[in-house]
Motif scaffolding. Structure first.
Motif, PDB file in Angstrom:
ATOM      1  N   SER A   1       4.173   5.523   2.467  1.00  0.00           N
ATOM      2  CA  SER A   1       4.605   5.109   1.355  1.00  0.00           C
ATOM      3  C   SER A   1       4.260   6.234   0.454  1.00  0.00           C
ATOM      4  CB  SER A   1       4.536   3.390   1.307  1.00  0.00           C
ATOM      5  OG  SER A   1       4.928   2.952   2.444  1.00  0.00           O
ATOM      6  N   VAL A   2       5.231   6.286  -0.272  1.00  0.00           N
ATOM      7  CA  VAL A   2       4.717   6.675  -1.417  1.00  0.00           C
ATOM      8  C   VAL A   2       6.168   6.147  -2.753  1.00  0.00           C
ATOM      9  CG1 VAL A   2       4.897   9.017  -2.916  1.00  0.00           C
ATOM     10  CG2 VAL A   2       4.510   9.260  -0.412  1.00  0.00           C
ATOM     11  N   ALA A   3       5.039   6.209  -3.694  1.00  0.00           N
ATOM     12  CA  ALA A   3       5.245   5.322  -5.093  1.00  0.00           C
ATOM     13  C   ALA A   3       5.926   6.449  -5.627  1.00  0.00           C
ATOM     14  CB  ALA A   3       5.215   4.288  -5.836  1.00  0.00           C
ATOM     15  N   VAL A   4       7.134   7.140  -6.297  1.00  0.00           N
ATOM     16  CA  VAL A   4       7.160   7.488  -7.700  1.00  0.00           C
ATOM     17  C   VAL A   4       8.099   6.908  -8.215  1.00  0.00           C
ATOM     18  CG1 VAL A   4       7.988   9.465  -5.550  1.00  0.00           C
ATOM     19  CG2 VAL A   4       9.285   8.771  -6.910  1.00  0.00           C
ATOM     20  N   PHE A   5       7.775   8.167  -9.916  1.00  0.00           N
ATOM     21  CA  PHE A   5       8.033   7.176 -11.491  1.00  0.00           C
ATOM     22  C   PHE A   5       9.568   8.247 -11.961  1.00  0.00           C
ATOM     23  CE2 PHE A   5       4.736   4.541  -9.951  1.00  0.00           C
ATOM     24  CZ  PHE A   5       4.329   3.418 -11.183  1.00  0.00           C
ATOM     25  N   PRO A   6      10.518   8.299 -10.566  1.00  0.00           N
ATOM     26  CA  PRO A   6      11.618   9.282 -11.062  1.00  0.00           C
ATOM     27  C   PRO A   6      11.970   9.819 -12.551  1.00  0.00           C
ATOM     28  CG  PRO A   6      12.650   7.840  -9.885  1.00  0.00           C
ATOM     29  CD  PRO A   6      11.435   7.429 -10.190  1.00  0.00           C
TER      30      PRO A   6
ATOM     31  N   GLY B   1      -5.925   8.220  -3.173  1.00  0.00           N
ATOM     32  CA  GLY B   1      -5.133   8.424  -2.827  1.00  0.00           C
ATOM     33  C   GLY B   1      -3.693   8.983  -3.673  1.00  0.00           C
ATOM     34  N   THR B   2      -4.129   9.235  -4.798  1.00  0.00           N
ATOM     35  CA  THR B   2      -2.272   9.588  -5.576  1.00  0.00           C
ATOM     36  C   THR B   2      -2.674  11.266  -5.162  1.00  0.00           C
ATOM     37  OG1 THR B   2      -2.847   7.683  -7.567  1.00  0.00           O
ATOM     38  CG2 THR B   2      -1.917   9.806  -7.921  1.00  0.00           C
TER      39      THR B   2
ATOM     40  N   PRO C   1       0.773  -1.276   0.067  1.00  0.00           N
ATOM     41  CA  PRO C   1      -0.047  -0.190   0.374  1.00  0.00           C
ATOM     42  C   PRO C   1       0.624   1.501   0.103  1.00  0.00           C
ATOM     43  CG  PRO C   1       0.136  -1.102   1.867  1.00  0.00           C
ATOM     44  CD  PRO C   1       0.587  -2.025   0.928  1.00  0.00           C
ATOM     45  N   VAL C   2       1.013   2.201  -1.078  1.00  0.00           N
ATOM     46  CA  VAL C   2       1.607   3.078  -1.514  1.00  0.00           C
ATOM     47  C   VAL C   2       1.100   4.219  -1.555  1.00  0.00           C
ATOM     48  CG1 VAL C   2       3.643   2.403  -1.361  1.00  0.00           C
ATOM     49  CG2 VAL C   2       2.550   2.778  -3.336  1.00  0.00           C
ATOM     50  N   THR C   3       0.930   6.059  -1.211  1.00  0.00           N
ATOM     51  CA  THR C   3       0.481   6.680  -2.019  1.00  0.00           C
ATOM     52  C   THR C   3       1.518   7.009  -3.141  1.00  0.00           C
ATOM     53  OG1 THR C   3      -0.017   7.627  -0.062  1.00  0.00           O
ATOM     54  CG2 THR C   3       0.646   9.079  -2.018  1.00  0.00           C
ATOM     55  N   LEU C   4      -0.014   6.985  -4.238  1.00  0.00           N
ATOM     56  CA  LEU C   4       1.243   7.347  -5.754  1.00  0.00           C
ATOM     57  C   LEU C   4       1.571   8.677  -6.328  1.00  0.00           C
ATOM     58  CD1 LEU C   4      -0.808   4.633  -7.927  1.00  0.00           C
ATOM     59  CD2 LEU C   4       1.605   4.450  -6.819  1.00  0.00           C
TER      60      LEU C   4
ATOM     61  N   VAL D   1      -8.878   6.219 -15.084  1.00  0.00           N
ATOM     62  CA  VAL D   1      -7.911   6.198 -14.931  1.00  0.00           C
ATOM     63  C   VAL D   1      -8.151   7.305 -13.046  1.00  0.00           C
ATOM     64  CG1 VAL D   1      -5.612   6.446 -14.571  1.00  0.00           C
ATOM     65  CG2 VAL D   1      -6.623   4.738 -15.957  1.00  0.00           C
ATOM     66  N   GLY D   2      -8.247   8.425 -13.779  1.00  0.00           N
ATOM     67  CA  GLY D   2      -8.062   9.666 -12.818  1.00  0.00           C
ATOM     68  C   GLY D   2      -9.248   9.254 -11.968  1.00  0.00           C
ATOM     69  N   GLY D   3     -10.389   9.329 -12.470  1.00  0.00           N
ATOM     70  CA  GLY D   3     -11.270   8.772 -10.926  1.00  0.00           C
ATOM     71  C   GLY D   3     -10.772   7.482 -10.095  1.00  0.00           C
ATOM     72  N   LEU D   4      -9.884   6.437 -10.780  1.00  0.00           N
ATOM     73  CA  LEU D   4      -9.213   5.478 -10.326  1.00  0.00           C
ATOM     74  C   LEU D   4      -8.141   6.174  -9.284  1.00  0.00           C
ATOM     75  CD1 LEU D   4      -9.557   2.585 -12.504  1.00  0.00           C
ATOM     76  CD2 LEU D   4     -11.112   2.575 -10.740  1.00  0.00           C
ATOM     77  N   ALA D   5      -7.557   6.870 -10.036  1.00  0.00           N
ATOM     78  CA  ALA D   5      -6.041   7.436  -9.046  1.00  0.00           C
ATOM     79  C   ALA D   5      -7.103   8.552  -7.339  1.00  0.00           C
ATOM     80  CB  ALA D   5      -5.089   8.537 -10.188  1.00  0.00           C
ATOM     81  N   ARG D   6      -7.518   9.406  -8.319  1.00  0.00           N
ATOM     82  CA  ARG D   6      -7.610   9.597  -7.290  1.00  0.00           C
ATOM     83  C   ARG D   6      -8.686   8.848  -6.077  1.00  0.00           C
ATOM     84  NH1 ARG D   6      -9.664  12.939 -11.500  1.00  0.00           N
ATOM     85  NH2 ARG D   6     -11.685  12.178 -11.102  1.00  0.00           N
ATOM     86  N   ARG D   7      -9.478   7.982  -6.136  1.00  0.00           N
ATOM     87  CA  ARG D   7     -10.118   7.534  -5.302  1.00  0.00           C
ATOM     88  C   ARG D   7      -8.544   6.529  -4.453  1.00  0.00           C
ATOM     89  NH1 ARG D   7     -14.903   4.287  -7.706  1.00  0.00           N
ATOM     90  NH2 ARG D   7     -13.870   5.345  -9.386  1.00  0.00           N
TER      91      ARG D   7
END
Length: 193
Positions: free
Chosen positions: A57-62, A29-30, A6-9, A21-27
């Motif tokens: 936890s925060v997942a980033v795509f650097p 917690g992105t 479980p991470v915050t994207l 995807v936008g709605g899923l991402a908001r739900r």
């Protein structure tokens, strides 16, 4: 990524407006950032530091893109500052796509590709496998001399590229190698999930 831990994207602001995807991402917690506003960067890094300091936890795509070219891209260093400021460990993670055990670019989102075009390809793909590899944790606490965001980003890049620098890394056929770095409250994770 969410299936592994479980991470915050962290995503670019535009993702929030994508169909489905936008709605899923908001739900999910992105946390969205505006990559076009350098003036907003200090505030965004401050927000990430706060999330990490609170134990999230925060997942980033650097690299901010899918790697499907010979250059392999570079890691943008700004988000690594948040990990340093929070004293949060960094776990480099590689996400690779295969079809019938061969490298695949079907999930690539490169160049002028549209979200809908990419989604159509993925939905039509047969035998698409996603492999998530969690690499050893990079520690940030303890004030190691010389450890700054540039060096931390370089260490993460070397971890996902098997010790090679991005410029020296060969392309494996036409494989997509989409890499993420999770700066997080890191727990032990299997090497391959």
């Amino acid at each position: 990524m969410l299936a592994v831990e479980p991470v915050t994207l962290l995503a670019k602001r535009e993702v929030g407006g994508w169909p489905v995807v936008g709605g899923l991402a908001r739900r999910a917690g992105t946390h969205f950032i505006d990559r076009t506003s350098p003036r907003g960067l200090p505030g965004a890094i401050g927000d990430l530091t706060g999330l990490l300091a609170s134990g999230r936890s925060v997942a980033v795509f650097p690299q901010a893109t899918t790697w499907c070219t010979a250059g392999q891209g570079t890691f943008r260093r700004a988000t690594f500052q948040a990990a340093l400021d929070a004293g949060a460990p960094v776990r480099p993670v590689t996400v690779e796509y295969t079809q019938r055990e061969l490298p695949s670019t079907v999930a690539a989102f490169c160049g002028e590709d549209t979200f809908l075009g990419s989604l159509r390809r993925v939905l039509a793909a047969r035998a698409l496998t996603i492999r998530v590899t969690a690499h050893p944790v990079l520690t940030t606490a303890g004030g190691e001399p010389g450890l700054d965001r540039r060096e931390l980003a370089a260490r993460a890049a070397r971890a996902v590229l098997g010790g090679r620098s991005p410029a020296a890394a060969p392309v494996r056929g036409a494989a997509v190698r989409h890499t993420a770095v999770a700066a997080a409250d890191v727990r032990d994770a299997p090497a391959h999930v």
